[in-house]
Design an enzyme around this catalytic site. Structure first.
Site, PDB file in Angstrom:
ATOM      1  N   CYS A  10       0.295  15.760 -23.948  1.00  0.00           N
ATOM      2  CA  CYS A  10      -0.855  16.401 -24.378  1.00  0.00           C
ATOM      3  C   CYS A  10      -0.588  17.847 -23.877  1.00  0.00           C
ATOM      4  CB  CYS A  10      -1.955  16.028 -23.844  1.00  0.00           C
ATOM      5  SG  CYS A  10      -2.456  16.198 -22.080  1.00  0.00           S
ATOM      6  N   SER A  26      -2.605  -1.223   9.315  1.00  0.00           N
ATOM      7  CA  SER A  26      -3.651  -1.183  10.448  1.00  0.00           C
ATOM      8  C   SER A  26      -4.969  -1.943  10.234  1.00  0.00           C
ATOM      9  CB  SER A  26      -4.058   0.179  10.662  1.00  0.00           C
ATOM     10  OG  SER A  26      -4.497   0.853   9.476  1.00  0.00           O
ATOM     11  N   HIS A  65      -1.569   1.406  -4.141  1.00  0.00           N
ATOM     12  CA  HIS A  65      -2.008   2.842  -3.998  1.00  0.00           C
ATOM     13  C   HIS A  65      -1.168   3.715  -4.711  1.00  0.00           C
ATOM     14  CE1 HIS A  65      -3.912   1.800   0.080  1.00  0.00           C
ATOM     15  NE2 HIS A  65      -4.567   1.402  -1.020  1.00  0.00           N
ATOM     16  N   GLN A  79       0.903  -1.236  -0.166  1.00  0.00           N
ATOM     17  CA  GLN A  79       0.089  -0.042   0.015  1.00  0.00           C
ATOM     18  C   GLN A  79       0.923   1.159   0.148  1.00  0.00           C
ATOM     19  OE1 GLN A  79      -3.398  -0.502   3.140  1.00  0.00           O
ATOM     20  NE2 GLN A  79      -1.829  -1.987   3.447  1.00  0.00           N
ATOM     21  N   ASN A  80       2.111   1.084   0.373  1.00  0.00           N
ATOM     22  CA  ASN A  80       3.061   2.181   0.340  1.00  0.00           C
ATOM     23  C   ASN A  80       3.399   2.663  -1.108  1.00  0.00           C
ATOM     24  OD1 ASN A  80       3.057   1.508   2.950  1.00  0.00           O
ATOM     25  ND2 ASN A  80       5.122   0.595   2.955  1.00  0.00           N
TER      26      ASN A  80
HETATM   27  P1  OAD Z   1      -1.479   2.818   9.074  1.00  0.00           P
HETATM   28  O1  OAD Z   1      -0.821   3.951   9.671  1.00  0.00           O
HETATM   29  O2  OAD Z   1      -2.991   2.853   9.036  1.00  0.00           O
HETATM   30  O3  OAD Z   1      -0.892   1.721   9.881  1.00  0.00           O
HETATM   31  C1  OAD Z   1       0.145   1.369  10.058  1.00  0.00           C
HETATM   32  C2  OAD Z   1       0.447   0.346  11.093  1.00  0.00           C
HETATM   33  O4  OAD Z   1       1.788  -0.159  11.403  1.00  0.00           O
HETATM   34  C3  OAD Z   1      -0.340   0.349  12.415  1.00  0.00           C
HETATM   35  O5  OAD Z   1      -0.882  -0.935  12.721  1.00  0.00           O
HETATM   36  C4  OAD Z   1       1.125   0.319  13.535  1.00  0.00           C
HETATM   37  O6  OAD Z   1       0.734  -0.450  14.488  1.00  0.00           O
HETATM   38  C5  OAD Z   1       2.026  -0.629  12.818  1.00  0.00           C
HETATM   39  N1  OAD Z   1       3.365  -0.390  12.818  1.00  0.00           N
HETATM   40  C6  OAD Z   1       3.855   0.989  12.956  1.00  0.00           C
HETATM   41  N2  OAD Z   1       5.429   0.736  13.161  1.00  0.00           N
HETATM   42  C7  OAD Z   1       5.543  -0.303  13.132  1.00  0.00           C
HETATM   43  C8  OAD Z   1       6.915  -1.305  12.922  1.00  0.00           C
HETATM   44  N3  OAD Z   1       8.261  -0.406  13.191  1.00  0.00           N
HETATM   45  N4  OAD Z   1       6.807  -2.358  12.886  1.00  0.00           N
HETATM   46  C9  OAD Z   1       5.519  -3.122  12.534  1.00  0.00           C
HETATM   47  N5  OAD Z   1       4.428  -2.432  12.498  1.00  0.00           N
HETATM   48  C10 OAD Z   1       4.459  -1.107  12.703  1.00  0.00           C
HETATM   49  O7  OAD Z   1      -0.980   2.568   7.581  1.00  0.00           O
HETATM   50  P2  OAD Z   1      -1.560   1.817   6.403  1.00  0.00           P
HETATM   51  O8  OAD Z   1      -2.002   0.510   7.014  1.00  0.00           O
HETATM   52  O9  OAD Z   1      -0.339   1.151   5.546  1.00  0.00           O
HETATM   53  O10 OAD Z   1      -3.864   5.336   1.631  1.00  0.00           O
HETATM   54  O11 OAD Z   1      -2.440   2.577   5.838  1.00  0.00           O
HETATM   55  C11 OAD Z   1      -3.356   2.187   4.733  1.00  0.00           C
HETATM   56  C12 OAD Z   1      -3.656   3.218   3.807  1.00  0.00           C
HETATM   57  O12 OAD Z   1      -4.257   4.140   4.638  1.00  0.00           O
HETATM   58  C13 OAD Z   1      -2.289   3.817   3.294  1.00  0.00           C
HETATM   59  O13 OAD Z   1      -1.761   3.177   2.227  1.00  0.00           O
HETATM   60  C14 OAD Z   1      -2.755   5.373   2.749  1.00  0.00           C
HETATM   61  C15 OAD Z   1      -3.633   5.480   4.191  1.00  0.00           C
HETATM   62  O14 OAD Z   1      -4.650   6.580   4.131  1.00  0.00           O
HETATM   63  C16 OAD Z   1      -3.996   6.272   0.949  1.00  0.00           C
HETATM   64  O15 OAD Z   1      -3.465   7.165   0.959  1.00  0.00           O
HETATM   65  C17 OAD Z   1      -5.037   5.846  -0.126  1.00  0.00           C
END
Ligand code: OAD
Length: 238
Positions: A136, A174, A106, A88-89
């Site tokens: 364009c 998350s 994403h 998702q990154n």
């Molecule tokens: P989140 O910020 O929602 O979640 C990050 C997760 O990583 C959390 O559950 C933390 O507990 C965990 N975490 C943090 N540090 C860590 C570490 N060192 N080791 C292991 N786990 C760790 O990020 P995403 O789930 O990636 O989308 O968010 C999903 C999407 O929401 C993103 O792609 C973005 C965002 O809005 C868009 O912008 C469309």
């Protein structure tokens, strides 16, 4: 098809210095998601949105892959054709660690896209609303990232890969954003063994067979060793 599918989220890049979204002091506590990560926000104020992604592009360029990214690259190198990362990154740390089979569902910070003709090109470090499209010439340039309300990339290929996978892991996500949060259920339906790697429980923890609690840089190398031990190096993917 890859036998091992790994879903990654912002947590895998946290120890590289890139902020997560929903942790304490995460990006969504500092910025209004509606203003910087939706098509409506971009229409209202394209400069604000470009500034947000320009800052993130700068952070990304300064960041380095950590031990979790490099462990996943090692897994792919050891089992060619059998490993897929779905991330998702929008950062490029998996690629810089050496992973090649990566789907950025994403989008990518380092790509620009024309909102008018859809041409895609490498993003300059600083993007601005009046940047013309190289094809364009219209000034509809946007970062090639997926905003809320838009459909993530490559969902058909992701579904096909999950239908055939044997091992699935979700690292540092998350489980609050769909459809990514639902990928574990597709892997389960295929009979895959599913592991969640995170520093904490999530909304979707109940969907996994196993949980490894801890920092990705520490836990992912152990999980990679486990996956390598149970893999069949001769079962080439395709
Ligand atoms: P989140 O910020 O929602 O979640 C990050 C997760 O990583 C959390 O559950 C933390 O507990 C965990 N975490 C943090 N540090 C860590 C570490 N060192 N080791 C292991 N786990 C760790 O990020 P995403 O789930 O990636 O989308 O968010 C999903 C999407 O929401 C993103 O792609 C973005 C965002 O809005 C868009 O912008 C469309």
């Amino acid at each position: 098809m890859a036998r091992i599918v790994v879903l990654t989220g912002a947590g895998i890049s946290a120890e590289s210095g890139l902020g997560t979204f929903r942790d304490e002091n995460g990006l969504w506590s500092q910025y209004d998601l509606e203003e910087v990560a939706t098509p409506q926000g971009f229409r209202r104020n394209p400069s604000l949105v470009h500034d947000f992604y320009n800052a993130r592009r700068r952070n990304c360029a300064e960041a380095r892959p950590n031990a979790a990214h490099t462990a996943l690259a090692r897994l792919e190198a050891a089992l060619p054709g059998q490993t897929l990362i779905v991330t998702q990154n929008v950062d490029d740390l998996h690629h810089r660690a050496g992973s090649r089979n990566v789907i950025q569902m994403h989008g990518a910070l380092m790509r620009a896209r024309c909102g008018a003709c859809n041409r895609v090109w490498p993003a300059p470090m600083h993007m601005a609303p009046d940047d013309p499209c190289p094809a364009c010439r219209r000034a509809a340039t946007r970062p090639d990232v997926v905003w809320f309300g838009e459909i993530p990339y490559h969902m058909d290929r992701i579904a096909a890969e999950l239908a055939d996978c044997r091992v699935f892991a979700a690292i540092g996500t998350s489980g609050q954003v769909w459809p990514a949060a639902g990928l574990v259920m597709e892997a389960r339906a295929a009979g895959a063994h599913c592991t969640e790697i995170n520093t904490t429980q999530t909304d979707v923890s109940g969907d996994f067979d196993a949980h490894l609690l801890g920092l990705a840089s520490r836990v992912v190398p152990d999980w990679v060793a486990w996956a390598l031990a149970r893999a069949d190096p001769g079962a080439a993917g395709g």
